[in-house]
Scaffold this active site. Structure first.
Site, mmCIF file in Angstrom:
data_model
loop_
_atom_site.group_PDB
_atom_site.id
_atom_site.type_symbol
_atom_site.label_atom_id
_atom_site.label_comp_id
_atom_site.label_asym_id
_atom_site.label_seq_id
_atom_site.Cartn_x
_atom_site.Cartn_y
_atom_site.Cartn_z
ATOM 1 N N ASP A 1 38.319 38.588 44.306
ATOM 2 C CA ASP A 1 38.123 38.333 42.882
ATOM 3 C C ASP A 1 37.267 39.470 42.326
ATOM 4 O O ASP A 1 36.140 39.672 42.772
ATOM 5 C CB ASP A 1 37.414 36.979 42.727
ATOM 6 C CG ASP A 1 37.056 36.686 41.284
ATOM 7 O OD1 ASP A 1 37.902 36.950 40.425
ATOM 8 O OD2 ASP A 1 35.947 36.206 41.030
ATOM 9 N N THR B 1 40.107 39.799 36.163
ATOM 10 C CA THR B 1 38.857 40.561 36.270
ATOM 11 C C THR B 1 39.054 41.867 37.033
ATOM 12 O O THR B 1 38.326 42.827 36.825
ATOM 13 C CB THR B 1 37.780 39.725 36.971
ATOM 14 O OG1 THR B 1 38.341 39.143 38.149
ATOM 15 C CG2 THR B 1 37.287 38.621 36.083
ATOM 16 N N THR B 2 40.043 41.888 37.945
ATOM 17 C CA THR B 2 40.332 43.139 38.662
ATOM 18 C C THR B 2 41.149 44.048 37.753
ATOM 19 O O THR B 2 40.856 45.239 37.619
ATOM 20 C CB THR B 2 41.140 42.850 39.951
ATOM 21 O OG1 THR B 2 40.554 41.744 40.617
ATOM 22 C CG2 THR B 2 41.163 44.043 40.857
ATOM 23 N N ASP C 1 38.734 29.955 39.058
ATOM 24 C CA ASP C 1 39.686 30.834 38.351
ATOM 25 C C ASP C 1 40.877 30.032 37.840
ATOM 26 O O ASP C 1 41.374 30.267 36.738
ATOM 27 C CB ASP C 1 40.181 31.948 39.287
ATOM 28 C CG ASP C 1 39.189 33.111 39.344
ATOM 29 O OD1 ASP C 1 38.084 32.935 38.815
ATOM 30 O OD2 ASP C 1 39.512 34.165 39.912
#
Length: 526
Positions: free
Chosen positions: A57, A90-91, A394
């Protein structure tokens, strides 16, 4: 013509600072680029005290990195803001920001002014959002299959992707049970409590429509472990002998005085216990006390004799959640212990967690239950349990994104490829520097499909070229099918994600890049 001295000197220092900033931020983006997508790699993070963390994550990896360069820290903050806004992507947001910065360094080398680049990027981001909205399909939260597809797509890139069929329905049901799907515009995720218990496997995770406390009931003095038609009180005072505020010693010289102290102590505690019993309470939750013992063996003995089940060491942070769920009021002093401050439920019992040695207390059939829900999370070891917890968070965020913006968009790099195509066509209608910058912005977005292909071990150049051709032909939902290594229609593959994830990725990344571009000096102040 003006003399050379009248004009501003060549800004070589500003260029150097900009370049060092861009290189630092790109280094962070490249660190987590390999963990993008369902075939992305996981990172093993070893903390200073020897703890180990396995995750892919983006926000978790970056929050653990010790980044010293101020611009690199901006990327860490960028990932955090995406985590707060959408919870997923988020990546991807860092990868996009890194790619935009690469495009910036090429444009700066051509001599284009940083402010012009930032302005053009802002326009391109607005145009990209229009393109994304045109590709999206509206979704109804009650259409369970579509929402589950989005959650499954989110979980497909996690370490616990094999358990997605268990976790996805839990995430959807949890969010839908704490909101009114017809009118809600946001979800407060503090209403969903995740209780982690070692033992069993992730498949044993269950959704509890009630409350679960992570600690067992007290049995040291023959306490009860099951109560039907429970009347529950949450107390914030101590059921033990009083102490003075200051450090003091009582000197006792003879046995009669000693007996008197013990007798008074018994009387004092018994008095409190009787008041508690008088209100009709039969389950007592005691908040943790720092200053002195919240309870002692004597008080537990009396409470057990009065048939009151006791759960101690309730954390201060859990008080609000417990109060909302059980519909009770915390009681700060024994004198204000009245029946209307109690919560009630059909059954309060201590249960052993299957496959583990620990016990938890479950409250079910709660009367006037608040809009909250509890997930009892299981895992074979601490690493798996923590990662499953993050993955479920998530998944909950994906459902929250759909509540905020009720649109779904295809995944697999297809929105980025469509944006790249449309922005390239749009850049031809612009003039001058803006046209250059818009084209660079469009090319930068192709990093997502490129990285997805690369991480899956495919040939990125041929895959991205094929993807471009399909989008040129008007197939706007074509994306990379990582499992088969070909380009397919993402809607048919059920690879979908919330629109909010993509729009916030592009707008936040562009904002961050614009900020980095406008920095022309780094001043260290003591």
């Amino acid at each position: 013509m003006s003399n050379k001295g009248d004009r501003q000197k060549g800004d070589s220092k500003g260029q150097d600072v900009r370049m060092s900033n861009i290189i630092a931020a790109k280094a962070v983006a490249d660190t987590i680029r390999t963990s993008l997508g369902p075939r992305g790699m996981d990172k093993m993070i070893q903390k200073g005290e020897g703890d180990v963390l396995i995750t892919n994550d983006g926000a978790t990896i970056l929050s653990q990195l010790q980044v010293f360069h101020p611009t690199a820290q901006m990327l860490v903050q960028l990932s955090k803001s995406q985590d707060i806004e959408a919870g997923d992507g988020t990546t991807g947001i860092c990868v996009i920001a890194g790619s935009l910065l690469s495009a910036c360094s090429e444009l700066l080398n051509k001599g284009i002014h940083p402010t012009a680049i930032a302005e053009a990027f802002k326009l391109s981001a607005a145009k990209a959002e229009e393109v994304l909205v045109s590709c999206a399909k509206p979704v109804d939260l009650l259409d369970r299959a579509s929402v589950l597809d989005a959650v499954n797509t989110c979980l497909s890139s996690k370490v616990v992707h094999n358990n997605a069929d268990v976790l996805a329905p839990i995430a959807v049901d949890a969010v839908l049970s704490v909101i009114d799907p017809a009118t809600a515009t946001n979800v407060d995720l503090t209403d969903v409590k995740i209780v982690k218990q070692l033992g069993g496997t992730v498949d044993d995770t269950e959704l509890v429509r009630g409350l679960v406390l992570e600690r067992p009931a007290k049995h040291s003095a023959g306490g009860l472990s099951k109560i039907e038609n429970a009347k529950i009180a949450l107390i914030q005072f101590c059921v033990s002998a009083p102490k003075t505020d200051m450090e003091n010693n009582v000197v006792v010289t003879d046995y009669t005085a000693m007996d008197r102290i013990l007798r008074e102590e018994r009387k004092y505690i018994l008095n409190i216990c009787k008041k508690i019993k008088k209100s009709g309470c039969n389950v007592l939750l005691i908040q943790k006390s720092i200053l002195r013992d919240a309870y002692n063996d004597l008080s537990l003995h009396f409470l057990a004799k009065l048939d009151i089940m006791v759960v101690t060491d309730i954390e201060r942070t859990d008080v609000e959640f417990i109060s909302r769920t059980l519909h009770l009021q915390p009681i700060a002093h024994v004198d204000s212990f009245t029946p209307e401050k109690l919560g009630s439920c059909a059954l309060a019992e201590e249960v052993s967690v299957a496959g583990g040695s620990s016990k938890v207390v479950k409250f079910t059939g709660i009367v006037n239950m608040g809009k909250t829900i509890t997930v009892l999370m299981r895992g074979t070891n601490k690493l798996v349990l923590d990662e499953a917890d993050r993955s479920l968070h998530d998944a909950l965020c994906v459902v929250r994104s759909l509540v905020k913006k009720r649109y779904l968009i295809a995944g697999g790099g297809s929105p980025e490829a469509e944006c790249a195509l449309k922005l390239t066509q749009w850049s031809k209608t612009l003039t001058g520097v803006k046209s250059y910058c818009a084209r660079a912005f469009a090319e930068a977005l192709e990093i997502i499909p490129y990285t997805l292909a690369e991480n899956a071990g495919l040939n990125p150049i041929s895959i991205v070229t094929e993807l471009r051709n399909r989008h040129n032909a008007g197939d706007f939902s074509a994306g990379i099918n990582v499992r088969q290594g070909v380009i397919t229609d993402m809607w048919k593959e059920h690879v979908v994600q919330p629109l909010l994830v993509n729009t916030s990725e592009i707008s936040l990344a562009t904002e961050c890049v614009g900020m980095i571009l406008k920095i022309d000096d780094l001043i260290a102040v003591r």
